[in-house]
Scaffold this active site. Structure first.
Site, short mmCIF file in Angstrom:
data_model
loop_
_atom_site.label_atom_id
_atom_site.label_comp_id
_atom_site.label_asym_id
_atom_site.label_seq_id
_atom_site.Cartn_x
_atom_site.Cartn_y
_atom_site.Cartn_z
N THR A 1 0.82 -1.21 0.00
CA THR A 1 0.00 0.00 0.00
C THR A 1 0.86 1.27 0.00
O THR A 1 2.00 1.25 0.46
CB THR A 1 -0.89 -0.02 1.27
OG1 THR A 1 -1.51 1.25 1.41
CG2 THR A 1 -0.10 -0.31 2.53
N ASP A 2 0.25 2.37 -0.44
CA ASP A 2 0.95 3.67 -0.36
C ASP A 2 1.00 4.19 1.09
O ASP A 2 1.74 5.12 1.39
CB ASP A 2 0.28 4.71 -1.28
CG ASP A 2 -1.20 4.94 -0.98
OD1 ASP A 2 -1.75 4.33 -0.06
OD2 ASP A 2 -1.81 5.78 -1.69
N GLU A 3 0.20 3.57 1.98
CA GLU A 3 0.16 4.08 3.37
C GLU A 3 1.49 3.90 4.10
O GLU A 3 1.72 4.53 5.12
CB GLU A 3 -0.96 3.38 4.16
CG GLU A 3 -2.30 3.63 3.55
CD GLU A 3 -3.45 3.61 4.53
OE1 GLU A 3 -3.24 3.54 5.74
OE2 GLU A 3 -4.60 3.67 4.05
N TYR B 1 -2.08 -0.38 10.99
CA TYR B 1 -2.20 -1.06 9.69
C TYR B 1 -0.98 -0.75 8.81
O TYR B 1 -0.33 -1.66 8.30
CB TYR B 1 -3.49 -0.62 8.96
CG TYR B 1 -3.47 -0.96 7.49
CD1 TYR B 1 -3.58 -2.28 7.06
CD2 TYR B 1 -3.34 0.04 6.52
CE1 TYR B 1 -3.55 -2.60 5.70
CE2 TYR B 1 -3.31 -0.27 5.16
CZ TYR B 1 -3.42 -1.59 4.75
OH TYR B 1 -3.38 -1.90 3.41
N ALA C 1 1.94 0.37 9.62
CA ALA C 1 3.19 -0.15 10.19
C ALA C 1 3.31 -1.65 9.93
O ALA C 1 4.40 -2.16 9.62
CB ALA C 1 3.24 0.14 11.68
N LYS D 1 1.98 -3.29 7.41
CA LYS D 1 2.26 -3.49 5.99
C LYS D 1 3.73 -3.13 5.70
O LYS D 1 4.40 -3.80 4.92
CB LYS D 1 1.33 -2.65 5.12
CG LYS D 1 -0.12 -3.11 5.10
CD LYS D 1 -0.34 -4.50 4.54
CE LYS D 1 -0.20 -4.59 3.05
NZ LYS D 1 -0.56 -5.94 2.53
P1 NAD Z 1 -9.94 -7.31 2.24
O1 NAD Z 1 -9.95 -6.96 3.69
O2 NAD Z 1 -11.13 -7.04 1.41
O3 NAD Z 1 -9.62 -8.86 2.08
C1 NAD Z 1 -8.61 -9.50 2.81
C2 NAD Z 1 -8.77 -11.01 2.61
O4 NAD Z 1 -7.72 -11.65 3.35
C3 NAD Z 1 -10.10 -11.56 3.15
O5 NAD Z 1 -10.66 -12.46 2.24
C4 NAD Z 1 -9.70 -12.26 4.45
O6 NAD Z 1 -10.54 -13.34 4.79
C5 NAD Z 1 -8.28 -12.72 4.10
N1 NAD Z 1 -7.46 -12.91 5.31
C6 NAD Z 1 -7.31 -12.05 6.35
N2 NAD Z 1 -6.50 -12.58 7.28
C7 NAD Z 1 -6.11 -13.80 6.80
C8 NAD Z 1 -5.26 -14.82 7.29
N3 NAD Z 1 -4.64 -14.72 8.48
N4 NAD Z 1 -5.08 -15.93 6.53
C9 NAD Z 1 -5.71 -16.07 5.32
N5 NAD Z 1 -6.53 -15.14 4.83
C10 NAD Z 1 -6.72 -14.01 5.54
O7 NAD Z 1 -8.66 -6.59 1.66
P2 NAD Z 1 -8.42 -5.96 0.21
O8 NAD Z 1 -8.93 -4.58 0.23
O9 NAD Z 1 -8.84 -6.91 -0.81
O10 NAD Z 1 -6.82 -5.85 0.23
C11 NAD Z 1 -6.02 -6.88 -0.30
C12 NAD Z 1 -4.56 -6.50 -0.14
O11 NAD Z 1 -4.31 -5.28 -0.81
C13 NAD Z 1 -4.13 -6.28 1.31
O12 NAD Z 1 -2.83 -6.80 1.46
C14 NAD Z 1 -4.11 -4.76 1.47
O13 NAD Z 1 -3.18 -4.37 2.43
C15 NAD Z 1 -3.70 -4.34 0.07
N6 NAD Z 1 -4.16 -3.01 -0.32
C16 NAD Z 1 -5.50 -2.73 -0.32
C17 NAD Z 1 -5.92 -1.48 -0.76
C18 NAD Z 1 -7.38 -1.10 -0.79
O14 NAD Z 1 -7.69 0.06 -1.09
N7 NAD Z 1 -8.31 -2.00 -0.52
C19 NAD Z 1 -4.99 -0.53 -1.18
C20 NAD Z 1 -3.63 -0.85 -1.12
C21 NAD Z 1 -3.23 -2.11 -0.73
O1 DAU Z 2 -4.14 3.99 0.53
C1 DAU Z 2 -4.34 2.62 0.43
C2 DAU Z 2 -5.19 2.15 1.58
O2 DAU Z 2 -6.51 2.60 1.33
C3 DAU Z 2 -5.19 0.63 1.77
O3 DAU Z 2 -3.90 0.21 2.07
C4 DAU Z 2 -6.17 0.22 2.87
O4 DAU Z 2 -6.24 -1.19 2.93
C5 DAU Z 2 -7.53 0.79 2.55
O5 DAU Z 2 -8.40 0.51 3.63
C6 DAU Z 2 -7.46 2.28 2.29
O6 DAU Z 2 -7.19 3.01 3.51
P1 DAU Z 2 -7.92 4.42 3.85
O7 DAU Z 2 -7.89 4.60 5.30
O8 DAU Z 2 -7.38 5.50 3.00
O9 DAU Z 2 -9.40 4.05 3.30
P2 DAU Z 2 -10.84 4.33 3.90
O10 DAU Z 2 -11.81 3.95 2.85
O11 DAU Z 2 -11.01 3.77 5.26
O12 DAU Z 2 -10.85 5.92 4.04
C7 DAU Z 2 -10.66 6.75 2.91
C8 DAU Z 2 -10.74 8.19 3.37
O13 DAU Z 2 -12.09 8.47 3.78
C9 DAU Z 2 -9.90 8.51 4.59
O14 DAU Z 2 -9.44 9.84 4.52
C10 DAU Z 2 -10.87 8.36 5.75
C11 DAU Z 2 -12.16 8.85 5.15
N1 DAU Z 2 -13.40 8.23 5.70
C12 DAU Z 2 -13.47 6.88 5.77
C13 DAU Z 2 -14.60 6.26 6.25
C14 DAU Z 2 -14.67 4.75 6.35
C15 DAU Z 2 -14.48 9.03 6.07
O15 DAU Z 2 -14.44 10.28 5.97
N2 DAU Z 2 -15.60 8.42 6.54
C16 DAU Z 2 -15.71 7.07 6.67
O16 DAU Z 2 -16.77 6.58 7.15
#
Ligand code: NAD
Ligand code: DAU
Length: 335
Positions: free
Chosen positions: A123-125, A150, A152, A154
């Site tokens: 992730t970019d985080e 989260y 940290a 990653k």
């Molecule tokens: P998600 O939370 O939707 O899905 C995570 C999946 O992992 C789920 O199916 C869960 O059951 C499985 N899982 C969790 N713990 C597990 C374990 N101990 N063993 C086996 N399976 C397990 O997440 P996502 O949004 O699909 O993200 C996928 C990956 O991409 C993650 O590594 C996340 O850090 C990364 N990522 C996500 C985003 C985003 O915006 N969603 C952005 C950047 C990076």
């Molecule tokens: O940047 C990549 C990351 O993006 C991934 O690594 C994470 O897995 C993913 O969860 C996501 O993290 P964010 O914290 O950026 O996403 P989230 O959708 O939770 O929040 C996006 C923005 O919106 C953030 O500034 C918080 C704000 N927010 C979020 C929620 C859930 C709100 O204002 N209200 C809300 O209810």
């Protein structure tokens, strides 16, 4: 080719499997997922009947299960993680366990079984936060500065992956991507939460002043980026993947969703801010664009409209997801 996909019942993992099965029908996919609250096998219901997909219900911290699943695999694509920042603030332990320890268990097994590629989805985080007026963007050379449990966890997993490449010669690639959106995203994240709340006639909770900025990446663009890295990416390299070239803040994103759904701004509600809320992320995706020819296929507005359409057409899916334990989570998070 035989792939092990971890976390393939989650949002991005499931989109990856659906795409891969369609575009690489001869490949065999093993999908290891613990099925946490975020894992949902319904996400894979549209897999073609002949897809070579096997589901393994297991935890990536379970070394025995991981070794068994990795034996004979060519490529591992590692999505499994605890992924929601707010949950990492209220309960960090599962993040350390899955994201750090789980990744380490996978790396150990990959070395032992000599996999040809371990692709780590990050992730970019991990790069921390930028100020609103900061001209800088995140790129592959940006110093790590994670600020939530989260992020940290990653960052810890990214460091382990690179250490295994250097120390044990494991062939790795990493993608650090921005905020994904699209079909099958668990409605705890901003865009699906906003769309489904509005469709239910409920307000969208806006953290703090709403002027936080994220880079938005459509999930299929992300999946294609991973495909390109697997096929053409250089071993040992990291690629940053983002969807935008201009900042857009959360309030503006919510206003776009309201406008598409024909609703007014009275459906927004300012709520308590997230502790340590990162102000701004901005991704420079020049490297993957120049080296591999990747770019998003459509604009943010086009992908957002398509995403909203998907949630409109899949009410049954998100209504089920938003029932049960989700209600307790929502109550705790938003009061
Ligand atoms: P998600 O939370 O939707 O899905 C995570 C999946 O992992 C789920 O199916 C869960 O059951 C499985 N899982 C969790 N713990 C597990 C374990 N101990 N063993 C086996 N399976 C397990 O997440 P996502 O949004 O699909 O993200 C996928 C990956 O991409 C993650 O590594 C996340 O850090 C990364 N990522 C996500 C985003 C985003 O915006 N969603 C952005 C950047 C990076
Ligand atoms: O940047 C990549 C990351 O993006 C991934 O690594 C994470 O897995 C993913 O969860 C996501 O993290 P964010 O914290 O950026 O996403 P989230 O959708 O939770 O929040 C996006 C923005 O919106 C953030 O500034 C918080 C704000 N927010 C979020 C929620 C859930 C709100 O204002 N209200 C809300 O209810």
């Amino acid at each position: 080719m035989r792939l092990l996909v971890t976390g393939g019942a989650g949002f991005i993992g499931a989109n990856f499997i659906l795409y891969w099965a369609l575009n690489h029908p001869h490949d065999e996919i093993r999908n290891m997922d613990k099925l946490t609250y975020a894992g949902n096998l319904e996400n894979l219901a549209s897999l073609p009947p002949l897809a070579k997909h096997t589901f393994i219900h297991a935890d990536i911290t379970d070394s025995t299960a991981v070794h068994k699943a990795i034996a004979g695999v060519d490529v591992v694509v590692h999505f499994a993680a605890e992924s929601h920042v707010d949950r990492s603030i209220s309960e960090p332990s599962p993040f350390v366990l899955t994201n750090v320890v789980g990744t380490h268990v996978l790396l150990e097994a990959c070395v032992k079984h000599k996999v040809k590629r371990f692709h780590h989805v990050s992730t970019d985080e991990v790069f921390g936060s930028l100020e609103l007026n900061d001209p800088r963007t995140f790129n592959e050379k940006t110093i790590y500065n994670p600020r939530s449990p989260y992020a940290a966890s990653k960052a810890g997993s990214d460091h382990l992956v690179r250490a295994y490449a250097v120390t044990y010669g494991l062939p790795i690639t990493i993608t650090n991507c921005s905020n994904n959106f699209g079909p099958y995203q668990f409605p705890e994240k901003l865009i699906p939460l906003a769309i489904t709340n509005i469709l239910e006639g409920r307000k969208v909770p806006v953290y703090g002043d709403g002027r936080y900025v994220r880079d938005w990446l459509y999930v299929e663009d992300h999946v294609r980026a991973i495909e390109m890295v697997l096929e053409k990416g250089k071993e040992g390299e990291t690629y940053c993947v983002g969807g935008l070239t201009q900042d857009i803040n959360n309030l503006a994103v919510i206003k776009k969703i309201l406008a598409i759904l024909g609703k007014g701004e009275d459906l927004t509600e300012f709520v308590k801010d997230r502790p340590g809320h990162d102000r701004r992320y901005s991704m420079d995706w020049t490297k993957i664009n120049k080296e591999l020819g990747w770019k998003p296929q459509h604009t943010f507005d086009e992908w957002l409209a398509k995403t909203i359409e998907w949630y409109r057409e899949h009410k049954e899916w998100w209504t089920r997801v938003k029932s049960g334990a989700y209600k307790d989570y929502y109550e705790k998070q938003y009061g």
